[in-house]
Design a protein around this motif. Structure first.
Motif, PDB file in Angstrom:
ATOM      1  N   THR A 131      41.774  87.098  37.041  1.00  0.00           N
ATOM      2  CA  THR A 131      43.154  86.809  36.659  1.00  0.00           C
ATOM      3  C   THR A 131      43.331  86.860  35.151  1.00  0.00           C
ATOM      4  O   THR A 131      44.287  87.458  34.640  1.00  0.00           O
ATOM      5  CB  THR A 131      43.589  85.433  37.210  1.00  0.00           C
ATOM      6  N   SER A 134      42.914  90.471  33.907  1.00  0.00           N
ATOM      7  CA  SER A 134      44.080  91.300  34.231  1.00  0.00           C
ATOM      8  C   SER A 134      45.234  91.023  33.275  1.00  0.00           C
ATOM      9  O   SER A 134      45.997  91.926  32.929  1.00  0.00           O
ATOM     10  CB  SER A 134      44.522  91.056  35.677  1.00  0.00           C
ATOM     11  N   SER A 152      52.134  96.811  35.190  1.00  0.00           N
ATOM     12  CA  SER A 152      51.805  96.511  36.585  1.00  0.00           C
ATOM     13  C   SER A 152      50.525  97.212  37.019  1.00  0.00           C
ATOM     14  O   SER A 152      49.659  96.610  37.675  1.00  0.00           O
ATOM     15  CB  SER A 152      52.958  96.938  37.496  1.00  0.00           C
ATOM     16  N   ILE A 155      47.357  95.615  35.513  1.00  0.00           N
ATOM     17  CA  ILE A 155      47.027  94.343  36.160  1.00  0.00           C
ATOM     18  C   ILE A 155      46.415  94.588  37.535  1.00  0.00           C
ATOM     19  O   ILE A 155      45.378  94.007  37.895  1.00  0.00           O
ATOM     20  CB  ILE A 155      48.286  93.457  36.260  1.00  0.00           C
ATOM     21  N   GLU A 156      47.047  95.446  38.323  1.00  0.00           N
ATOM     22  CA  GLU A 156      46.577  95.698  39.684  1.00  0.00           C
ATOM     23  C   GLU A 156      45.186  96.323  39.687  1.00  0.00           C
ATOM     24  O   GLU A 156      44.362  96.025  40.567  1.00  0.00           O
ATOM     25  CB  GLU A 156      47.560  96.595  40.424  1.00  0.00           C
ATOM     26  N   VAL A 166      46.773  90.274  45.046  1.00  0.00           N
ATOM     27  CA  VAL A 166      47.868  90.093  44.094  1.00  0.00           C
ATOM     28  C   VAL A 166      49.076  89.493  44.817  1.00  0.00           C
ATOM     29  O   VAL A 166      49.575  90.066  45.790  1.00  0.00           O
ATOM     30  CB  VAL A 166      48.279  91.443  43.467  1.00  0.00           C
ATOM     31  N   ASN A 187      53.101  92.386  39.262  1.00  0.00           N
ATOM     32  CA  ASN A 187      51.666  92.463  39.011  1.00  0.00           C
ATOM     33  C   ASN A 187      50.987  93.516  39.886  1.00  0.00           C
ATOM     34  O   ASN A 187      49.756  93.524  40.017  1.00  0.00           O
ATOM     35  CB  ASN A 187      51.038  91.091  39.224  1.00  0.00           C
ATOM     36  N   PRO A 207      49.965  87.311  35.798  1.00  0.00           N
ATOM     37  CA  PRO A 207      49.300  87.611  37.065  1.00  0.00           C
ATOM     38  C   PRO A 207      48.991  86.345  37.856  1.00  0.00           C
ATOM     39  O   PRO A 207      48.595  85.322  37.293  1.00  0.00           O
ATOM     40  CB  PRO A 207      48.010  88.318  36.629  1.00  0.00           C
TER      41      PRO A 207
END
Length: 253
Positions: A131, A134, A152, A155-156, A166, A187, A207
């Motif tokens: 987390t 990210s 996005s 992060i993913e 997520v 996210n 996130p």
């Protein structure tokens, strides 16, 4: 204000930076009080005192009726946990602190998840690492001329790397002179590209990852969001200012 994003004036940005700095200081000071035997309500009262000592106002208190100074979410609680005298923090818990500060018309919004104890088990360590990592990836992608989708995707990609889920029902957002401003910052990658990032935009990137399913539900209190399978969830959040140069993280101290 444009339809799907906000460009803040230089004067607004000065106030936003001051609010964000106070939120970051408060977040880390509050985290020092997270220990076994403390109730989340006691922690919330401490948070209120800390925010007031910094000259700020608790931005979450009474926001759409929310009853706490900050949001305190424990273990399977994802976000918006309501402080309670009966919720006692214990060894092995993970506690997410979501802090909002209003200061002279600017808003600061930031979060971190704290493990209660010395060394977390491997699965919790993986969740927290994923987390937080990210979030850093999302911040690096918050560059002028990138789109919201770039954030996005960054992060993913980290969530996939660490095999965590997520949360999809709650996302990041614009934040500056109001707590929630456009655009939304998911996210995970959606069909919508989102606006192109421009100087003067301020985003709260946050996130929320789960060890089990991505599915969540809201408790009967109307606020507390929990994982559907009861597994742990973590939440980290920073505010970032889009500039012509590198993105400027406003809630890093």
């Amino acid at each position: 204000m444009a339809r799907d994003f906000v460009i803040h004036t230089p004067e607004e940005i000065i106030r936003i930076k001051e609010a964000a700095k106070r939120a970051a200081i408060a977040r880390d000071k509050i985290a020092e009080y997270v220990r076994p035997g403390v109730s989340t309500k006691e922690l919330d009262m401490i948070a209120g005192e800390i925010i007031a000592s910094l000259g700020g106002r608790c931005a979450f208190l009474n926001y759409h009726g929310y009853p706490g100074n900050i949001c305190i979410s424990v273990n399977d609680e994802v976000v918006h946990g309501i402080p309670s005298m009966t919720r006692i923090i214990k060894e092995g818990d993970i506690v997410s602190l979501d802090v909002g500060v209003e200061y002279e018309g600017g808003i600061g919004d930031t979060a971190r998840t704290v493990y209660v104890g010395q060394e977390p088990p491997e699965d919790i360590k993986r969740l927290l690492t994923a987390t937080e990592e990210s979030l850093e990836a999302g911040l690096k992608a918050a560059k002028v001329d990138n789109s919201v989708r770039s954030i996005s995707a960054a992060i993913e990609a980290v969530a996939r790397k660490y095999s965590v889920a997520v949360v999809r029902d709650f996302v990041g957002h614009g934040c500056g002179t109001k707590l929630h401003e456009p655009p939304e910052v998911p996210n995970y990658v959606t069909l919508r590209k989102g606006p192109v990032l421009q100087p003067g935009m301020v985003l709260a990137i946050e996130p929320m990852f789960n060890l089990g399913t991505f599915k969540v539900f809201v408790r009967g209190d109307g606020w507390t969001v929990c994982t559907k399978d009861g597994k742990m969830s973590a939440h980290f959040e920073h505010m970032v200012l889009i500039t012509n140069e590198q993105p400027e993280v406003l809630t890093r101290v």
